[in-house]
Design a protein around this motif. Structure first.
Motif, PDB file in Angstrom:
ATOM      1  N   GLY A  63      -7.790 -39.196  59.472  1.00  0.00           N
ATOM      2  CA  GLY A  63      -7.523 -38.088  60.385  1.00  0.00           C
ATOM      3  C   GLY A  63      -6.107 -37.548  60.262  1.00  0.00           C
ATOM      4  O   GLY A  63      -5.523 -37.117  61.255  1.00  0.00           O
ATOM      5  N   GLY A  64      -5.534 -37.600  59.072  1.00  0.00           N
ATOM      6  CA  GLY A  64      -4.190 -37.083  58.839  1.00  0.00           C
ATOM      7  C   GLY A  64      -3.067 -38.065  59.133  1.00  0.00           C
ATOM      8  O   GLY A  64      -1.918 -37.801  58.819  1.00  0.00           O
ATOM      9  N   ALA A  65      -3.365 -39.204  59.742  1.00  0.00           N
ATOM     10  CA  ALA A  65      -2.346 -40.223  60.039  1.00  0.00           C
ATOM     11  C   ALA A  65      -2.396 -41.292  58.946  1.00  0.00           C
ATOM     12  O   ALA A  65      -3.443 -41.903  58.720  1.00  0.00           O
ATOM     13  N   CYS A  66      -1.263 -41.505  58.270  1.00  0.00           N
ATOM     14  CA  CYS A  66      -1.191 -42.449  57.161  1.00  0.00           C
ATOM     15  C   CYS A  66      -0.406 -43.701  57.555  1.00  0.00           C
ATOM     16  O   CYS A  66       0.616 -43.591  58.245  1.00  0.00           O
ATOM     17  N   GLN A  67      -0.907 -44.854  57.071  1.00  0.00           N
ATOM     18  CA  GLN A  67      -0.241 -46.126  57.318  1.00  0.00           C
ATOM     19  C   GLN A  67      -0.303 -46.970  56.056  1.00  0.00           C
ATOM     20  O   GLN A  67      -1.321 -46.953  55.349  1.00  0.00           O
ATOM     21  N   PRO A  68       0.738 -47.761  55.777  1.00  0.00           N
ATOM     22  CA  PRO A  68       0.653 -48.683  54.643  1.00  0.00           C
ATOM     23  C   PRO A  68      -0.382 -49.773  54.924  1.00  0.00           C
ATOM     24  O   PRO A  68      -0.597 -50.159  56.078  1.00  0.00           O
ATOM     25  N   LEU A  69      -1.037 -50.265  53.871  1.00  0.00           N
ATOM     26  CA  LEU A  69      -2.053 -51.298  54.047  1.00  0.00           C
ATOM     27  C   LEU A  69      -1.503 -52.533  54.744  1.00  0.00           C
ATOM     28  O   LEU A  69      -2.216 -53.195  55.488  1.00  0.00           O
ATOM     29  N   GLY A  70      -0.253 -52.854  54.524  1.00  0.00           N
ATOM     30  CA  GLY A  70       0.362 -54.015  55.144  1.00  0.00           C
ATOM     31  C   GLY A  70       0.311 -53.985  56.665  1.00  0.00           C
ATOM     32  O   GLY A  70       0.335 -55.033  57.314  1.00  0.00           O
ATOM     33  N   ARG A  71       0.230 -52.824  57.256  1.00  0.00           N
ATOM     34  CA  ARG A  71       0.156 -52.727  58.721  1.00  0.00           C
ATOM     35  C   ARG A  71      -1.163 -53.252  59.266  1.00  0.00           C
ATOM     36  O   ARG A  71      -1.245 -53.696  60.399  1.00  0.00           O
ATOM     37  N   PHE A  72      -2.209 -53.201  58.444  1.00  0.00           N
ATOM     38  CA  PHE A  72      -3.512 -53.692  58.880  1.00  0.00           C
ATOM     39  C   PHE A  72      -3.591 -55.217  58.817  1.00  0.00           C
ATOM     40  O   PHE A  72      -4.341 -55.834  59.558  1.00  0.00           O
ATOM     41  N   PHE A  73      -2.815 -55.811  57.906  1.00  0.00           N
ATOM     42  CA  PHE A  73      -2.774 -57.259  57.722  1.00  0.00           C
ATOM     43  C   PHE A  73      -1.310 -57.678  57.580  1.00  0.00           C
ATOM     44  O   PHE A  73      -0.835 -57.944  56.477  1.00  0.00           O
ATOM     45  N   PRO A  74      -0.557 -57.714  58.671  1.00  0.00           N
ATOM     46  CA  PRO A  74       0.888 -57.943  58.593  1.00  0.00           C
ATOM     47  C   PRO A  74       1.301 -59.282  57.991  1.00  0.00           C
ATOM     48  O   PRO A  74       2.399 -59.395  57.459  1.00  0.00           O
ATOM     49  N   ASP A  75       0.443 -60.288  58.024  1.00  0.00           N
ATOM     50  CA  ASP A  75       0.789 -61.593  57.466  1.00  0.00           C
ATOM     51  C   ASP A  75       0.350 -61.764  56.019  1.00  0.00           C
ATOM     52  O   ASP A  75       0.540 -62.835  55.439  1.00  0.00           O
ATOM     53  N   ALA A  76      -0.224 -60.722  55.428  1.00  0.00           N
ATOM     54  CA  ALA A  76      -0.709 -60.813  54.044  1.00  0.00           C
ATOM     55  C   ALA A  76       0.458 -60.865  53.065  1.00  0.00           C
ATOM     56  O   ALA A  76       1.477 -60.195  53.265  1.00  0.00           O
ATOM     57  N   PRO A  77       0.326 -61.650  52.001  1.00  0.00           N
ATOM     58  CA  PRO A  77       1.370 -61.675  50.966  1.00  0.00           C
ATOM     59  C   PRO A  77       1.531 -60.296  50.320  1.00  0.00           C
ATOM     60  O   PRO A  77       0.602 -59.487  50.322  1.00  0.00           O
ATOM     61  N   SER A  78       2.688 -60.044  49.747  1.00  0.00           N
ATOM     62  CA  SER A  78       2.972 -58.736  49.148  1.00  0.00           C
ATOM     63  C   SER A  78       2.103 -58.445  47.931  1.00  0.00           C
ATOM     64  O   SER A  78       2.001 -57.303  47.508  1.00  0.00           O
ATOM     65  N   ASP A  79       1.443 -59.464  47.375  1.00  0.00           N
ATOM     66  CA  ASP A  79       0.568 -59.251  46.216  1.00  0.00           C
ATOM     67  C   ASP A  79      -0.912 -59.461  46.558  1.00  0.00           C
ATOM     68  O   ASP A  79      -1.745 -59.618  45.678  1.00  0.00           O
ATOM     69  N   ALA A  80      -1.247 -59.407  47.838  1.00  0.00           N
ATOM     70  CA  ALA A  80      -2.632 -59.629  48.281  1.00  0.00           C
ATOM     71  C   ALA A  80      -3.542 -58.483  47.814  1.00  0.00           C
ATOM     72  O   ALA A  80      -3.100 -57.345  47.657  1.00  0.00           O
ATOM     73  N   THR A  81      -4.808 -58.805  47.631  1.00  0.00           N
ATOM     74  CA  THR A  81      -5.811 -57.786  47.360  1.00  0.00           C
ATOM     75  C   THR A  81      -6.594 -57.534  48.642  1.00  0.00           C
ATOM     76  O   THR A  81      -7.265 -58.424  49.158  1.00  0.00           O
ATOM     77  N   ILE A  82      -6.483 -56.320  49.144  1.00  0.00           N
ATOM     78  CA  ILE A  82      -7.200 -55.880  50.334  1.00  0.00           C
ATOM     79  C   ILE A  82      -8.356 -55.003  49.847  1.00  0.00           C
ATOM     80  O   ILE A  82      -8.160 -54.153  48.972  1.00  0.00           O
ATOM     81  N   THR A  83      -9.538 -55.225  50.379  1.00  0.00           N
ATOM     82  CA  THR A  83     -10.730 -54.533  49.873  1.00  0.00           C
ATOM     83  C   THR A  83     -11.193 -53.462  50.872  1.00  0.00           C
ATOM     84  O   THR A  83     -11.349 -53.735  52.048  1.00  0.00           O
ATOM     85  N   LEU A  84     -11.416 -52.257  50.342  1.00  0.00           N
ATOM     86  CA  LEU A  84     -12.028 -51.180  51.115  1.00  0.00           C
ATOM     87  C   LEU A  84     -13.531 -51.241  50.860  1.00  0.00           C
ATOM     88  O   LEU A  84     -13.961 -51.344  49.701  1.00  0.00           O
ATOM     89  N   LYS A  85     -14.335 -51.216  51.934  1.00  0.00           N
ATOM     90  CA  LYS A  85     -15.780 -51.260  51.778  1.00  0.00           C
ATOM     91  C   LYS A  85     -16.458 -50.598  52.963  1.00  0.00           C
ATOM     92  O   LYS A  85     -15.801 -50.256  53.949  1.00  0.00           O
ATOM     93  N   THR A  86     -17.763 -50.416  52.846  1.00  0.00           N
ATOM     94  CA  THR A  86     -18.523 -49.864  53.963  1.00  0.00           C
ATOM     95  C   THR A  86     -18.848 -50.988  54.938  1.00  0.00           C
ATOM     96  O   THR A  86     -18.920 -52.156  54.571  1.00  0.00           O
ATOM     97  N   CYS A  87     -19.039 -50.610  56.188  1.00  0.00           N
ATOM     98  CA  CYS A  87     -19.443 -51.578  57.209  1.00  0.00           C
ATOM     99  C   CYS A  87     -20.249 -50.844  58.266  1.00  0.00           C
ATOM    100  O   CYS A  87     -20.216 -49.614  58.348  1.00  0.00           O
TER     101      CYS A  87
END
Length: 126
Positions: free
Chosen positions: A100-124
Protein backbone atom coordinates in the motif's frame (compact mmCIF):
# COMPACT_ATOMS: atom_id res chain seq x y z
CA UNK A 1 -8.76 -14.63 1.88
CA UNK A 2 -5.67 -15.62 -0.07
CA UNK A 3 -2.79 -13.34 0.85
CA UNK A 4 0.94 -13.00 1.23
CA UNK A 5 3.05 -14.09 4.19
CA UNK A 6 6.70 -13.94 5.19
CA UNK A 7 8.25 -17.02 6.82
CA UNK A 8 11.47 -17.57 8.74
CA UNK A 9 11.94 -20.95 10.36
CA UNK A 10 8.66 -21.70 12.14
CA UNK A 11 7.64 -18.03 12.36
CA UNK A 12 5.03 -16.67 9.97
CA UNK A 13 3.95 -13.05 9.44
CA UNK A 14 0.72 -12.42 7.51
CA UNK A 15 0.96 -9.24 5.42
CA UNK A 16 -2.83 -8.77 5.13
CA UNK A 17 -2.57 -8.10 1.41
CA UNK A 18 -2.62 -10.13 -1.79
CA UNK A 19 -0.03 -7.94 -3.54
CA UNK A 20 3.32 -6.45 -2.50
CA UNK A 21 6.32 -4.81 -4.10
CA UNK A 22 9.92 -5.82 -3.40
CA UNK A 23 12.76 -3.32 -3.74
CA UNK A 24 16.46 -4.11 -3.53
CA UNK A 25 19.89 -3.10 -4.78
CA UNK A 26 21.77 -5.59 -6.95
CA UNK A 27 24.90 -6.72 -5.11
CA UNK A 28 27.20 -6.45 -8.17
CA UNK A 29 25.70 -3.70 -10.35
CA UNK A 30 24.55 -1.53 -7.38
CA UNK A 31 21.39 -0.55 -9.24
CA UNK A 32 17.79 -0.65 -8.01
CA UNK A 33 15.38 -3.43 -8.88
CA UNK A 34 11.62 -3.53 -8.12
CA UNK A 35 9.13 -6.37 -8.53
CA UNK A 36 5.40 -6.66 -7.86
CA UNK A 37 4.22 -10.07 -6.62
CA UNK A 38 0.61 -11.21 -6.27
CA UNK A 39 -0.90 -14.17 -4.42
CA UNK A 40 -2.89 -16.47 -6.71
CA UNK A 41 -4.44 -19.92 -6.16
CA UNK A 42 -1.48 -21.32 -8.16
CA UNK A 43 1.21 -19.54 -6.08
CA UNK A 44 3.15 -16.29 -6.32
CA UNK A 45 2.84 -14.47 -9.63
CA UNK A 46 5.37 -11.86 -10.72
CA UNK A 47 3.23 -9.20 -12.43
CA UNK A 48 5.75 -6.39 -12.99
CA UNK A 49 9.51 -5.86 -12.86
CA UNK A 50 11.59 -2.69 -13.10
CA UNK A 51 15.36 -2.19 -13.16
CA UNK A 52 17.53 0.93 -13.45
CA UNK A 53 20.07 -0.67 -15.77
CA UNK A 54 21.26 -3.95 -17.19
CA UNK A 55 24.17 -6.31 -16.67
CA UNK A 56 25.17 -9.17 -14.36
CA UNK A 57 21.97 -11.12 -15.03
CA UNK A 58 19.58 -8.19 -14.77
CA UNK A 59 18.57 -7.61 -18.36
CA UNK A 60 15.17 -5.97 -18.88
CA UNK A 61 12.45 -8.03 -20.55
CA UNK A 62 11.87 -7.85 -24.30
CA UNK A 63 8.81 -5.61 -23.90
CA UNK A 64 10.47 -3.24 -21.40
CA UNK A 65 9.84 0.49 -21.69
CA UNK A 66 11.88 3.24 -20.05
CA UNK A 67 9.78 5.07 -17.45
CA UNK A 68 11.13 7.47 -14.81
CA UNK A 69 14.66 6.04 -15.10
CA UNK A 70 13.58 2.38 -14.85
CA UNK A 71 13.13 -0.27 -17.53
CA UNK A 72 9.63 -1.61 -16.73
CA UNK A 73 7.98 -4.77 -18.10
CA UNK A 74 5.49 -7.53 -17.32
CA UNK A 75 7.34 -10.86 -17.11
CA UNK A 76 5.69 -13.87 -18.71
CA UNK A 77 6.33 -16.52 -16.06
CA UNK A 78 4.32 -19.23 -14.34
CA UNK A 79 3.51 -18.75 -10.65
CA UNK A 80 6.02 -20.15 -8.14
CA UNK A 81 5.37 -21.78 -4.75
CA UNK A 82 7.58 -19.41 -2.76
CA UNK A 83 10.29 -16.80 -3.15
CA UNK A 84 13.38 -17.10 -0.92
CA UNK A 85 14.86 -13.69 -0.04
CA UNK A 86 18.37 -14.11 1.32
CA UNK A 87 19.56 -11.03 3.15
CA UNK A 88 23.16 -9.95 2.53
CA UNK A 89 25.54 -7.48 4.08
CA UNK A 90 27.14 -7.00 0.64
CA UNK A 91 24.23 -5.08 -0.90
CA UNK A 92 24.44 -2.22 1.59
CA UNK A 93 20.70 -2.38 2.27
CA UNK A 94 18.13 -4.98 3.22
CA UNK A 95 15.30 -6.06 0.92
CA UNK A 96 12.43 -3.63 1.23
CA UNK A 97 8.82 -4.83 1.16
CA UNK A 98 6.15 -2.31 0.16
CA UNK A 99 2.44 -2.77 0.89
CA UNK A 100 0.00 0.00 0.00
CA UNK A 101 2.88 2.39 -0.70
CA UNK A 102 4.50 1.92 2.74
CA UNK A 103 7.94 0.26 2.53
CA UNK A 104 9.82 -1.51 5.32
CA UNK A 105 13.07 -3.49 5.39
CA UNK A 106 12.57 -7.24 5.83
CA UNK A 107 14.50 -7.08 9.10
CA UNK A 108 11.61 -5.19 10.69
CA UNK A 109 9.37 -8.24 10.30
CA UNK A 110 11.91 -10.51 12.03
CA UNK A 111 14.09 -8.23 14.21
CA UNK A 112 16.07 -11.11 15.76
CA UNK A 113 16.96 -12.70 12.41
CA UNK A 114 20.65 -12.89 11.47
CA UNK A 115 21.82 -10.45 8.79
CA UNK A 116 22.26 -13.36 6.34
CA UNK A 117 18.91 -15.08 7.04
CA UNK A 118 16.67 -16.27 4.22
CA UNK A 119 13.14 -14.96 4.63
CA UNK A 120 10.55 -16.57 2.35
CA UNK A 121 7.65 -14.79 0.64
CA UNK A 122 4.72 -17.13 0.00
CA UNK A 123 0.95 -17.32 -0.23
CA UNK A 124 -1.12 -18.02 2.86
CA UNK A 125 -4.78 -18.22 3.77
CA UNK A 126 -7.41 -19.10 1.32
Amino acid sequence: MLGLCLALGGALVALNTSQAELHWTHSVQKTAWHEIWRATPDGLLLTRAAVQGSGAGMEPGEDAVLKDGFWVWSPKRAPIAELPLTRSEYTGADWSLCVGGACQPLGRFFPDAPSDATITLKTCGG
